[in-house]
Design an enzyme around this catalytic site. Structure first.
Site, PDB file in Angstrom:
ATOM      1  N   SER A 232       4.326   8.201  -7.878  1.00  0.00           N
ATOM      2  CA  SER A 232       4.595  10.152  -7.974  1.00  0.00           C
ATOM      3  C   SER A 232       6.645  10.225  -7.358  1.00  0.00           C
ATOM      4  O   SER A 232       6.812   9.786  -6.718  1.00  0.00           O
ATOM      5  CB  SER A 232       3.803  10.707  -6.955  1.00  0.00           C
ATOM      6  OG  SER A 232       4.014  12.139  -6.168  1.00  0.00           O
TER       7      SER A 232
ATOM      8  N   TYR B 268       1.138  10.077   2.154  1.00  0.00           N
ATOM      9  CA  TYR B 268       1.218  10.429   0.494  1.00  0.00           C
ATOM     10  C   TYR B 268       2.496   9.846  -0.175  1.00  0.00           C
ATOM     11  O   TYR B 268       2.374   8.986  -0.927  1.00  0.00           O
ATOM     12  CB  TYR B 268       0.253  12.183  -0.053  1.00  0.00           C
ATOM     13  CG  TYR B 268       0.552  12.128  -1.879  1.00  0.00           C
ATOM     14  CD1 TYR B 268       0.244  11.434  -2.475  1.00  0.00           C
ATOM     15  CD2 TYR B 268       1.971  12.243  -2.110  1.00  0.00           C
ATOM     16  CE1 TYR B 268      -0.269  11.529  -3.506  1.00  0.00           C
ATOM     17  CE2 TYR B 268       1.894  12.549  -3.168  1.00  0.00           C
ATOM     18  CZ  TYR B 268       1.046  12.212  -4.746  1.00  0.00           C
ATOM     19  OH  TYR B 268       1.280  11.699  -5.627  1.00  0.00           O
TER      20      TYR B 268
ATOM     21  N   ASN C 114      -4.731   5.289 -11.932  1.00  0.00           N
ATOM     22  CA  ASN C 114      -4.423   6.733 -11.691  1.00  0.00           C
ATOM     23  C   ASN C 114      -4.685   7.230  -9.665  1.00  0.00           C
ATOM     24  O   ASN C 114      -4.377   8.103  -9.613  1.00  0.00           O
ATOM     25  CB  ASN C 114      -4.549   7.500 -12.983  1.00  0.00           C
ATOM     26  CG  ASN C 114      -4.927   8.690 -12.689  1.00  0.00           C
ATOM     27  OD1 ASN C 114      -4.020   9.918 -12.632  1.00  0.00           O
ATOM     28  ND2 ASN C 114      -5.871   9.559 -12.544  1.00  0.00           N
TER      29      ASN C 114
ATOM     30  N   ALA D 226       4.321   7.722   1.803  1.00  0.00           N
ATOM     31  CA  ALA D 226       4.480   6.393   1.809  1.00  0.00           C
ATOM     32  C   ALA D 226       3.274   6.366   1.313  1.00  0.00           C
ATOM     33  O   ALA D 226       4.167   4.227   0.548  1.00  0.00           O
ATOM     34  CB  ALA D 226       3.861   6.543   3.547  1.00  0.00           C
TER      35      ALA D 226
END
Length: 254
Positions: free
Chosen positions: A142, A156, A93, A158
């Site tokens: 995400s 982010y 996470n 990528a």
């Protein structure tokens, strides 16, 4: 009957000191697992572990670990195996999100968001799961790994896109050992906190919640946990290498 009982399991959750990670630590403990949590903020991690241990009665231990640092990951996984005897479940996470010039923070974001899951999984599989010939791993991607936004967070996007293909590669590589690896992609979640974006909504969050999401709201506390419980349970015997979006239907509207 499906019970989804984690009694006797040991879960490792990275980025577990706050936000969604904290939710996952609590959820897995409530399901009966003992939990090890990694976080770069060792002090906050220890505070979180103590509170959840008192609340659930399960064994919760915190480890100060930057998942992008190979030595720290190797040593921390070894410490968990020594303390708990094994690792059955992993939730990768830990993540950061930076806005602005992608090149400025590129290496840091990639190290935490993409190299981190690679290192953690490699060590857990080598030090525990391959020996047990069993394990369940979930890499948190995400919606930003599936859909791009003009929000100025290229590194982010990528990194989270990379997590999806990392998952599929690991799933194929470790399936012979009964280690199932899947990925979950959250949409805009109200209690999700990462790096510089902690404590504030982003333009992408607002866009999803108010415009593109047919449910017209962000996800709430606990709405990510159910899919993780299934994927990490013994009841999951054949779901492997998959990407599951928990985004209220945003991606389905594109």
């Amino acid at each position: 009957m499906y019970k989804f009982d984690f009694t006797g399991k040991v879960a490792l959750i990275t980025g577990g000191a706050k936000g969604l990670g904290k939710e996952y630590v609590q959820t897995f403990a409530e399901q009966g697992a003992d939990v090890a949590l990694f976080d770069a903020d060792g002090k906050l991690a220890r505070e979180t572990a103590q509170k959840i241990e008192e609340r659930t009665g399960k064994k919760i231990r915190a480890y100060s670990c930057d998942v992008g640092n190979e030595k720290q990951v190797i040593d921390s996984v070894a410490a968990v195996v020594k303390e708990f005897g094994k690792i059955d479940q992993v939730i990768n996470n830990a993540g950061i999100l930076r806005y602005g010039d992608a090149l400025e923070d590129w290496e840091k974001v990639i190290n935490v968001n993409l190299t981190g899951p690679f290192l953690v999984n490699r060590e857990v599989v080598k030090q525990s799961m391959m020996i047990q010939k069993k394990g369940r791993i979930v890499n948190i991607s995400s919606i930003g790994g599936v859909l791009a936004t003009p929000a100025g967070c290229l590194s982010y996007h990528a990194s989270k896109a990379g997590v999806i293909l990392l998952t599929r590669g690991q799933a194929g590589e470790w399936a012979p050992y009964n280690i199932l690896v899947n990925s979950v992609a959250p949409g805009a979640i109200a209690n999700g906190t990462m790096g510089d974006s902690a404590g504030s909504s982003t333009a992408a969050d607002d866009y999803q919640a108010k415009s593109r999401n047919p449910m017209k709201r962000r996800g709430q506390f606990g709405e990510m946990s159910g899919i993780l419980v299934y994927l990490c349970s013994d009841e999951n015997t054949y779901t492997n290498g998959q990407l599951i979006l928990v985004d209220g239907g945003w991606s389905g509207m594109m």
